[in-house]
Design a protein around this motif. Structure first.
Motif, mmCIF file in Angstrom:
data_model
loop_
_atom_site.group_PDB
_atom_site.id
_atom_site.type_symbol
_atom_site.label_atom_id
_atom_site.label_comp_id
_atom_site.label_asym_id
_atom_site.label_seq_id
_atom_site.Cartn_x
_atom_site.Cartn_y
_atom_site.Cartn_z
ATOM 1 N N UNK A 1 0.777 -1.145 -0.060
ATOM 2 C CA UNK A 1 -0.027 -0.034 -0.154
ATOM 3 C C UNK A 1 0.771 1.250 0.010
ATOM 4 N N UNK A 2 1.957 1.299 0.752
ATOM 5 C CA UNK A 2 2.979 2.422 0.863
ATOM 6 C C UNK A 2 3.495 2.712 -0.610
ATOM 7 N N UNK A 3 3.886 1.589 -1.343
ATOM 8 C CA UNK A 3 4.273 1.733 -2.505
ATOM 9 C C UNK A 3 3.083 2.394 -3.633
ATOM 10 N N UNK A 4 2.166 1.692 -3.607
ATOM 11 C CA UNK A 4 0.901 1.940 -4.346
ATOM 12 C C UNK A 4 0.712 3.429 -4.638
ATOM 13 N N UNK A 5 0.813 3.943 -3.048
ATOM 14 C CA UNK A 5 0.247 5.241 -3.046
ATOM 15 C C UNK A 5 1.664 6.302 -3.147
ATOM 16 N N UNK A 6 2.449 5.833 -3.760
ATOM 17 C CA UNK A 6 3.806 6.507 -4.010
ATOM 18 C C UNK A 6 4.645 6.949 -2.808
ATOM 19 N N UNK A 7 4.716 6.166 -1.591
ATOM 20 C CA UNK A 7 5.491 6.249 -0.584
ATOM 21 C C UNK A 7 6.611 5.095 -0.394
ATOM 22 N N UNK A 8 7.575 5.776 0.019
ATOM 23 C CA UNK A 8 8.947 4.964 0.009
ATOM 24 C C UNK A 8 9.032 4.495 1.731
ATOM 25 N N UNK A 9 9.197 3.437 2.055
ATOM 26 C CA UNK A 9 9.282 3.060 3.425
ATOM 27 C C UNK A 9 10.261 1.868 3.621
ATOM 28 N N UNK A 10 11.507 1.955 4.179
ATOM 29 C CA UNK A 10 12.166 0.975 4.475
ATOM 30 C C UNK A 10 12.050 0.028 5.482
ATOM 31 N N UNK A 11 11.088 -0.069 6.516
ATOM 32 C CA UNK A 11 10.841 -0.770 7.503
ATOM 33 C C UNK A 11 9.620 -1.839 7.201
ATOM 34 N N UNK A 12 10.099 -2.876 7.282
ATOM 35 C CA UNK A 12 9.334 -4.282 6.697
ATOM 36 C C UNK A 12 8.532 -4.623 7.962
ATOM 37 N N UNK A 13 8.715 -4.894 9.095
ATOM 38 C CA UNK A 13 7.691 -5.388 10.275
ATOM 39 C C UNK A 13 7.143 -4.390 11.065
ATOM 40 N N UNK A 14 6.467 -3.544 10.206
ATOM 41 C CA UNK A 14 5.688 -2.153 10.884
ATOM 42 C C UNK A 14 4.857 -2.710 11.917
ATOM 43 N N UNK A 15 4.349 -3.907 12.033
ATOM 44 C CA UNK A 15 3.089 -4.263 12.934
ATOM 45 C C UNK A 15 3.559 -5.172 13.892
ATOM 46 N N UNK A 16 4.951 -5.171 14.089
ATOM 47 C CA UNK A 16 5.615 -5.822 15.318
ATOM 48 C C UNK A 16 5.089 -5.120 16.534
ATOM 49 N N UNK A 17 5.241 -3.716 16.548
ATOM 50 C CA UNK A 17 5.036 -2.976 17.600
ATOM 51 C C UNK A 17 4.564 -1.437 17.247
ATOM 52 N N UNK A 18 4.010 -0.661 18.286
ATOM 53 C CA UNK A 18 3.663 0.785 17.786
ATOM 54 C C UNK A 18 4.854 1.403 17.465
ATOM 55 N N UNK A 19 5.839 1.244 18.175
ATOM 56 C CA UNK A 19 7.220 1.904 17.972
ATOM 57 C C UNK A 19 7.919 1.690 16.489
ATOM 58 N N UNK A 20 7.472 0.249 16.071
ATOM 59 C CA UNK A 20 7.984 0.016 14.550
ATOM 60 C C UNK A 20 7.261 0.797 13.728
ATOM 61 N N UNK A 21 5.867 1.053 13.846
ATOM 62 C CA UNK A 21 4.666 1.484 12.991
ATOM 63 C C UNK A 21 5.049 3.139 13.000
ATOM 64 N N UNK A 22 5.369 3.565 14.130
ATOM 65 C CA UNK A 22 5.359 4.989 14.211
ATOM 66 C C UNK A 22 6.729 5.570 13.566
ATOM 67 N N UNK A 23 7.818 4.649 13.600
ATOM 68 C CA UNK A 23 9.165 5.087 13.017
ATOM 69 C C UNK A 23 8.914 4.843 11.436
ATOM 70 N N UNK A 24 8.075 3.823 11.056
ATOM 71 C CA UNK A 24 7.870 3.572 9.769
ATOM 72 C C UNK A 24 7.394 4.697 8.796
ATOM 73 N N UNK A 25 6.190 5.236 9.833
ATOM 74 C CA UNK A 25 5.387 6.529 9.296
ATOM 75 C C UNK A 25 6.302 7.676 9.287
ATOM 76 N N UNK A 26 7.003 7.740 10.331
ATOM 77 C CA UNK A 26 7.901 8.896 10.299
ATOM 78 C C UNK A 26 9.138 9.041 9.372
ATOM 79 N N UNK A 27 9.639 7.903 9.029
ATOM 80 C CA UNK A 27 10.482 8.025 7.977
ATOM 81 C C UNK A 27 10.035 7.760 6.508
ATOM 82 N N UNK A 28 8.846 7.577 6.354
ATOM 83 C CA UNK A 28 8.125 7.718 5.005
ATOM 84 C C UNK A 28 8.553 8.738 4.223
#
Length: 223
Positions: free
Chosen positions: A81-108
């Motif tokens: 979905x990130x890529x389909x919407x034209x966003x680049x994200x380098x974090x794979x396991x985003x749903x492992x924790x809220x910290x992972x998710x917030x980092x992925x969204x912040x770095x996108x």
């Protein structure tokens, strides 16, 4: 219960024979019978508890496998979905924790790839189907400590709304697309947390330890 009744019957016959042969007095036989009865009830209760704990552990192992599979599938589609919407994200396991998710969204960041409507539709449909599949599995397999009401609320109310917002954001700017993914990701993180919740409750571990200590202290081996 049948085992207990058989054991009591055999015990009563043996004690009666011992009284008849003069090895035990009537008063002593009553005391022995009561002690035998209490001991049998206690040991059978412990055995039943251990059997239930073994069954619970087996179910939890299966739940853990489903949880890991679900998290992996949702992560993969969220990444698409990130890529389909034209966003680049380098974090794979985003749903492992809220910290992972917030980092992925912040770095996108915004990628050079344009929005892919076909990939967007495919990923959103897959996410909906995955969540529905695991809710059906939970009902079919009678999962332990599964908050079905909360999971159903996410599936029936939150997820359709979030997916609609994500689809609509394809025509919007970078920040709006990123914000829509944040809302959807939060719903998925909550669903994954429900899947993970029953695993290895501290009370289960403490309960098993108490049983093992009792059996070790009294030298009891239960088949």
């Amino acid at each position: 219960m049948v085992t207990l009744l058989v054991f009591i019957s055999i015990g009563a016959v043996v004690l009666s024979a011992m009284v008849a042969l003069g090895y035990l007095g009537p008063e002593s036989s009553i005391t022995e019978f009561v002690l035998m009865l209490l001991g049998s009830v206690l040991l059978l209760t412990i055995k039943e508890t251990r059997d239930n704990a073994a069954w619970r552990r087996a179910v939890l192992v299966e739940q853990w496998k489903h949880y890991a599979s679900c998290r992996g599938s949702l992560n993969a589609n969220l990444y698409k979905l990130f890529h389909a919407l034209g966003l680049r994200v380098d974090h794979w396991d985003m749903l492992a924790s809220r910290e992972n998710l917030e980092r992925a969204l912040s770095d996108a960041t915004c990628s050079d790839v344009s929005v892919d409507d076909n990939a967007l539709e495919e990923a959103t449909c897959s996410i909906f189907d995955i969540v529905e599949c695991y809710i059906d599995l939970s009902i079919k397999n009678e999962w332990i400590d599964w908050d079905g009401d909360e999971a159903s609320f996410i599936f029936e109310s939150c997820l359709p709304r979030s997916l609609t917002v994500v689809r609509s954001s394809s025509k919007e700017g970078f920040e709006e697309r990123k914000r829509s993914l944040s809302g959807l990701s939060d719903d998925l993180l909550r669903f994954v947390a429900i899947l993970r919740r029953p695993w290895r409750y501290p009370v289960d571990v403490a309960h098993d330890q108490l049983l093992e200590k009792y059996l070790e202290r009294h030298g009891v081996r239960l088949g």
